[in-house]
Design a protein around this motif. Structure first.
Motif, PDB file in Angstrom:
ATOM      1  N   VAL A   1       0.988  -1.718  -0.034  1.00 52.89           N
ATOM      2  CA  VAL A   1      -0.185   0.070   0.008  1.00 52.89           C
ATOM      3  C   VAL A   1       0.843   0.608   0.391  1.00 52.89           C
ATOM      4  O   VAL A   1       1.882   1.350   1.144  1.00 52.89           O
ATOM      5  CB  VAL A   1      -0.785   0.064   1.172  1.00 52.89           C
ATOM      6  CG1 VAL A   1      -1.551   1.322   1.199  1.00 52.89           C
ATOM      7  CG2 VAL A   1      -1.885  -1.279   1.257  1.00 52.89           C
ATOM      8  N   PRO A   2       1.102   1.980  -1.255  1.00 55.57           N
ATOM      9  CA  PRO A   2       1.643   3.179  -0.745  1.00 55.57           C
ATOM     10  C   PRO A   2       0.552   4.328  -0.386  1.00 55.57           C
ATOM     11  O   PRO A   2       1.239   5.568  -1.739  1.00 55.57           O
ATOM     12  CB  PRO A   2       1.466   3.475  -2.393  1.00 55.57           C
ATOM     13  CG  PRO A   2       0.701   2.558  -2.829  1.00 55.57           C
ATOM     14  CD  PRO A   2       0.595   2.000  -2.284  1.00 55.57           C
ATOM     15  N   LEU A   3       1.156   4.800   0.865  1.00 54.82           N
ATOM     16  CA  LEU A   3       0.337   5.533   1.758  1.00 54.82           C
ATOM     17  C   LEU A   3       1.166   6.935   1.670  1.00 54.82           C
ATOM     18  O   LEU A   3       2.302   6.769   2.111  1.00 54.82           O
ATOM     19  CB  LEU A   3      -0.106   5.519   2.830  1.00 54.82           C
ATOM     20  CG  LEU A   3      -0.775   5.619   4.016  1.00 54.82           C
ATOM     21  CD1 LEU A   3      -2.407   6.358   3.417  1.00 54.82           C
ATOM     22  CD2 LEU A   3      -1.244   5.533   5.121  1.00 54.82           C
ATOM     23  N   ARG A   4       0.808   7.993   1.314  1.00 52.25           N
ATOM     24  CA  ARG A   4       1.415   9.348   1.885  1.00 52.25           C
ATOM     25  C   ARG A   4       0.444   9.991   2.447  1.00 52.25           C
ATOM     26  O   ARG A   4      -0.354  10.711   2.552  1.00 52.25           O
ATOM     27  CB  ARG A   4       1.513  10.090   0.015  1.00 52.25           C
ATOM     28  CG  ARG A   4       2.630   9.337  -0.630  1.00 52.25           C
ATOM     29  CD  ARG A   4       2.005  10.871  -1.493  1.00 52.25           C
ATOM     30  NE  ARG A   4       3.125  10.276  -2.569  1.00 52.25           N
ATOM     31  CZ  ARG A   4       3.837  10.430  -3.549  1.00 52.25           C
ATOM     32  NH1 ARG A   4       2.825  12.218  -3.598  1.00 52.25           N
ATOM     33  NH2 ARG A   4       4.995  10.449  -4.438  1.00 52.25           N
ATOM     34  N   PRO A   5       1.351   9.608   4.067  1.00 58.24           N
ATOM     35  CA  PRO A   5       0.584  10.210   4.827  1.00 58.24           C
ATOM     36  C   PRO A   5       0.694  11.814   5.103  1.00 58.24           C
ATOM     37  O   PRO A   5       1.509  12.831   4.457  1.00 58.24           O
ATOM     38  CB  PRO A   5       1.225   9.953   6.306  1.00 58.24           C
ATOM     39  CG  PRO A   5       2.249  10.101   5.854  1.00 58.24           C
ATOM     40  CD  PRO A   5       2.320   9.449   4.373  1.00 58.24           C
ATOM     41  N   VAL A   6      -0.632  13.092   5.699  1.00 56.71           N
ATOM     42  CA  VAL A   6      -0.126  14.269   6.045  1.00 56.71           C
ATOM     43  C   VAL A   6       0.197  14.539   7.123  1.00 56.71           C
ATOM     44  O   VAL A   6       0.712  15.491   7.308  1.00 56.71           O
ATOM     45  CB  VAL A   6      -1.830  14.897   5.472  1.00 56.71           C
ATOM     46  CG1 VAL A   6      -2.998  14.214   4.494  1.00 56.71           C
ATOM     47  CG2 VAL A   6      -2.303  14.590   7.075  1.00 56.71           C
ATOM     48  N   THR A   7       0.847  14.064   8.106  1.00 60.23           N
ATOM     49  CA  THR A   7       1.587  14.002   8.858  1.00 60.23           C
ATOM     50  C   THR A   7       2.217  12.924  10.033  1.00 60.23           C
ATOM     51  O   THR A   7       1.453  11.606   9.707  1.00 60.23           O
ATOM     52  CB  THR A   7       0.720  15.104  10.201  1.00 60.23           C
ATOM     53  OG1 THR A   7       1.900  15.163  11.564  1.00 60.23           O
ATOM     54  CG2 THR A   7       0.225  13.454  10.549  1.00 60.23           C
ATOM     55  N   LEU A   8       3.256  12.950  10.018  1.00 61.36           N
ATOM     56  CA  LEU A   8       4.590  12.269  10.794  1.00 61.36           C
ATOM     57  C   LEU A   8       4.969  12.572  12.097  1.00 61.36           C
ATOM     58  O   LEU A   8       5.808  13.854  12.588  1.00 61.36           O
ATOM     59  CB  LEU A   8       5.927  12.059   9.947  1.00 61.36           C
ATOM     60  CG  LEU A   8       5.916  11.006   8.690  1.00 61.36           C
ATOM     61  CD1 LEU A   8       6.967  11.407   7.403  1.00 61.36           C
ATOM     62  CD2 LEU A   8       5.181  10.011   8.910  1.00 61.36           C
ATOM     63  N   GLU A   9       4.003  11.795  12.837  1.00 59.06           N
ATOM     64  CA  GLU A   9       4.191  12.580  14.504  1.00 59.06           C
ATOM     65  C   GLU A   9       5.668  11.830  15.328  1.00 59.06           C
ATOM     66  O   GLU A   9       5.849  10.617  14.771  1.00 59.06           O
ATOM     67  CB  GLU A   9       2.081  11.689  15.285  1.00 59.06           C
ATOM     68  CG  GLU A   9       2.102  12.658  14.220  1.00 59.06           C
ATOM     69  CD  GLU A   9       1.806  13.980  14.392  1.00 59.06           C
ATOM     70  OE1 GLU A   9       2.032  15.248  15.796  1.00 59.06           O
ATOM     71  OE2 GLU A   9       1.986  14.950  13.712  1.00 59.06           O
ATOM     72  N   GLN A  10       5.926  12.661  15.972  1.00 55.62           N
ATOM     73  CA  GLN A  10       7.006  11.959  16.742  1.00 55.62           C
ATOM     74  C   GLN A  10       6.348  10.628  17.948  1.00 55.62           C
ATOM     75  O   GLN A  10       7.316   9.696  18.050  1.00 55.62           O
ATOM     76  CB  GLN A  10       7.623  12.718  16.997  1.00 55.62           C
ATOM     77  CG  GLN A  10       8.492  13.991  16.876  1.00 55.62           C
ATOM     78  CD  GLN A  10       9.748  13.241  15.821  1.00 55.62           C
ATOM     79  OE1 GLN A  10      10.096  12.951  15.974  1.00 55.62           O
ATOM     80  NE2 GLN A  10       8.906  13.531  14.428  1.00 55.62           N
ATOM     81  N   ASP A  11       5.636  10.408  18.427  1.00 58.90           N
ATOM     82  CA  ASP A  11       5.213   9.404  19.127  1.00 58.90           C
ATOM     83  C   ASP A  11       3.571   8.617  18.911  1.00 58.90           C
ATOM     84  O   ASP A  11       2.793   9.461  18.090  1.00 58.90           O
ATOM     85  CB  ASP A  11       6.189   9.492  20.480  1.00 58.90           C
ATOM     86  CG  ASP A  11       4.022  10.712  21.491  1.00 58.90           C
ATOM     87  OD1 ASP A  11       3.520  10.294  20.590  1.00 58.90           O
ATOM     88  OD2 ASP A  11       5.017  11.677  22.009  1.00 58.90           O
ATOM     89  N   VAL A  12       3.487   7.989  19.466  1.00 60.54           N
ATOM     90  CA  VAL A  12       1.808   7.132  18.816  1.00 60.54           C
ATOM     91  C   VAL A  12       0.709   8.174  18.940  1.00 60.54           C
ATOM     92  O   VAL A  12      -0.326   8.138  18.832  1.00 60.54           O
ATOM     93  CB  VAL A  12       1.497   5.987  19.253  1.00 60.54           C
ATOM     94  CG1 VAL A  12       1.438   5.755  20.901  1.00 60.54           C
ATOM     95  CG2 VAL A  12       0.236   5.156  18.522  1.00 60.54           C
ATOM     96  N   LYS A  13       1.002   8.212  20.466  1.00 59.93           N
ATOM     97  CA  LYS A  13       0.057   9.388  21.182  1.00 59.93           C
ATOM     98  C   LYS A  13       0.044  10.786  20.578  1.00 59.93           C
ATOM     99  O   LYS A  13      -1.377  11.108  20.345  1.00 59.93           O
ATOM    100  CB  LYS A  13       0.419   9.573  23.026  1.00 59.93           C
ATOM    101  CG  LYS A  13       0.322   8.599  23.338  1.00 59.93           C
ATOM    102  CD  LYS A  13      -0.684   7.615  24.158  1.00 59.93           C
ATOM    103  CE  LYS A  13      -1.197   7.025  24.981  1.00 59.93           C
ATOM    104  NZ  LYS A  13      -1.974   6.402  24.677  1.00 59.93           N
ATOM    105  N   GLY A  14       0.779  11.521  19.616  1.00 54.64           N
ATOM    106  CA  GLY A  14       0.864  12.454  18.689  1.00 54.64           C
ATOM    107  C   GLY A  14      -0.138  12.440  17.862  1.00 54.64           C
ATOM    108  O   GLY A  14      -0.931  12.647  17.270  1.00 54.64           O
ATOM    109  N   ALA A  15       0.092  10.593  16.895  1.00 51.63           N
ATOM    110  CA  ALA A  15      -0.731  10.445  15.698  1.00 51.63           C
ATOM    111  C   ALA A  15      -2.208  10.171  16.145  1.00 51.63           C
ATOM    112  O   ALA A  15      -3.203  10.723  15.061  1.00 51.63           O
ATOM    113  CB  ALA A  15      -0.022   9.137  15.199  1.00 51.63           C
ATOM    114  N   LEU A  16      -2.708   9.779  17.330  1.00 49.00           N
ATOM    115  CA  LEU A  16      -3.984   9.222  17.755  1.00 49.00           C
ATOM    116  C   LEU A  16      -4.921  10.839  17.391  1.00 49.00           C
ATOM    117  O   LEU A  16      -5.497  11.004  17.838  1.00 49.00           O
ATOM    118  CB  LEU A  16      -3.575   8.436  19.487  1.00 49.00           C
ATOM    119  CG  LEU A  16      -5.485   8.477  19.520  1.00 49.00           C
ATOM    120  CD1 LEU A  16      -5.613   7.418  19.306  1.00 49.00           C
ATOM    121  CD2 LEU A  16      -4.654   7.393  21.251  1.00 49.00           C
TER     122      LEU A  16
END
Length: 262
Positions: free
Chosen positions: A169-184
């Protein structure tokens, strides 16, 4: 007394301030324990995904050792490993992946060999009710869909990369977070439509998000190792805390939160 959480800035040790990290093995203002040999403050650096589980374990550890205080620094495992290797005062390190633990032990900062105490698996976090009807990794590539991932150097990001690669799956995220809580948090705030996070994180945030399981996550399970640190200010406290995490009671807290037993 509840376990205290101390969040350190990720910029480096100079930005880190942890009050009362001393403690050692002698008496402390909080008093000594009776017969346990554990006194003072135990400072634990732990992966962000352990926030809820370790907070509870810390409270139980304090109850089992009256007068002892547990202080936590929750952040991305890579940032924590860097802080420890730069001399941040800590007693215990619990990582969300062996790679970040190895960075600490290779630098000679572990006291003995790390032990795996839990495992964790990715899910797709979506807002409650799954309004976009996301059912698989491939759905994340739909036009206009906004997805958050952890940065690749962070364990949840490395696991996401493995899962996406396995699914092709060639996914392009809109943001890359520094820990899992940031992504959540991006999902909880409505800033993205989905994020790849751990199963335990969606359980902890069940009022706000749902977790969508996907088969490729089985090939991207993260082992969580823990170790007492060589230069621990409170060596006896460090070893006692590690033992408690690995005990039947510690394992029960972790599996109750959705972690897999080692």
């Amino acid at each position: 007394m509840g376990a205290r959480m101390v969040r350190a800035a990720l910029a480096g040790v100079t930005a880190l301030t942890l009050a009362g990290c001393g403690g050692g093995t002698g008496s402390s203002p909080g008093g000594s324990t009776s017969g346990s040999g554990v006194t003072g403050t135990v400072t634990v650096f732990a992966a962000a995904s352990l926030t809820e589980s370790f907070t509870r374990i810390g409270e139980e550890f304090e109850a089992a050792h009256p007068g002892v205080t547990v202080r936590f620094n929750f952040a991305g495992s890579s940032a924590l490993a860097n802080q420890i290797n730069q001399g941040a005062p800590a007693d215990v390190f619990a990582s969300a992946a062996p790679k970040n633990m190895q960075a600490v032990t290779d630098a000679g900062n572990g006291d003995g060999s790390p032990a795996t105490f839990a495992r964790n698996q990715l899910v797709i976090a979506v807002p409650r009710g799954n309004p976009k009807r996301i059912a698989a990794l491939a759905d994340l590539t739909r036009p206009g869909l906004k997805v958050a991932l952890c940065a690749e150097q962070v364990p949840c990001g490395a696991a996401a990369t493995r899962a996406l690669s396995a699914a092709r799956v060639p996914l392009r995220p809109v943001t890359l977070e520094q820990d899992v809580k940031g992504a959540l948090s991006k999902v909880k705030l409505g800033e993205v439509d989905a994020a790849l996070v751990y199963r335990t994180d969606t359980r902890a945030a069940a009022d706000d998000v749902d977790g969508v399981e996907f088969p490729e996550s089985a090939g991207a399970v993260n082992d969580y190792p823990i170790v007492a640190l060589k230069n621990a200010p409170n060596r006896s406290g460090a070893r006692a805390f590690v033992a408690y995490v690995r005990s039947d009671r510690g394992t029960a807290v972790l599996t109750g939160a959705g972690f897999q037993a080692p």
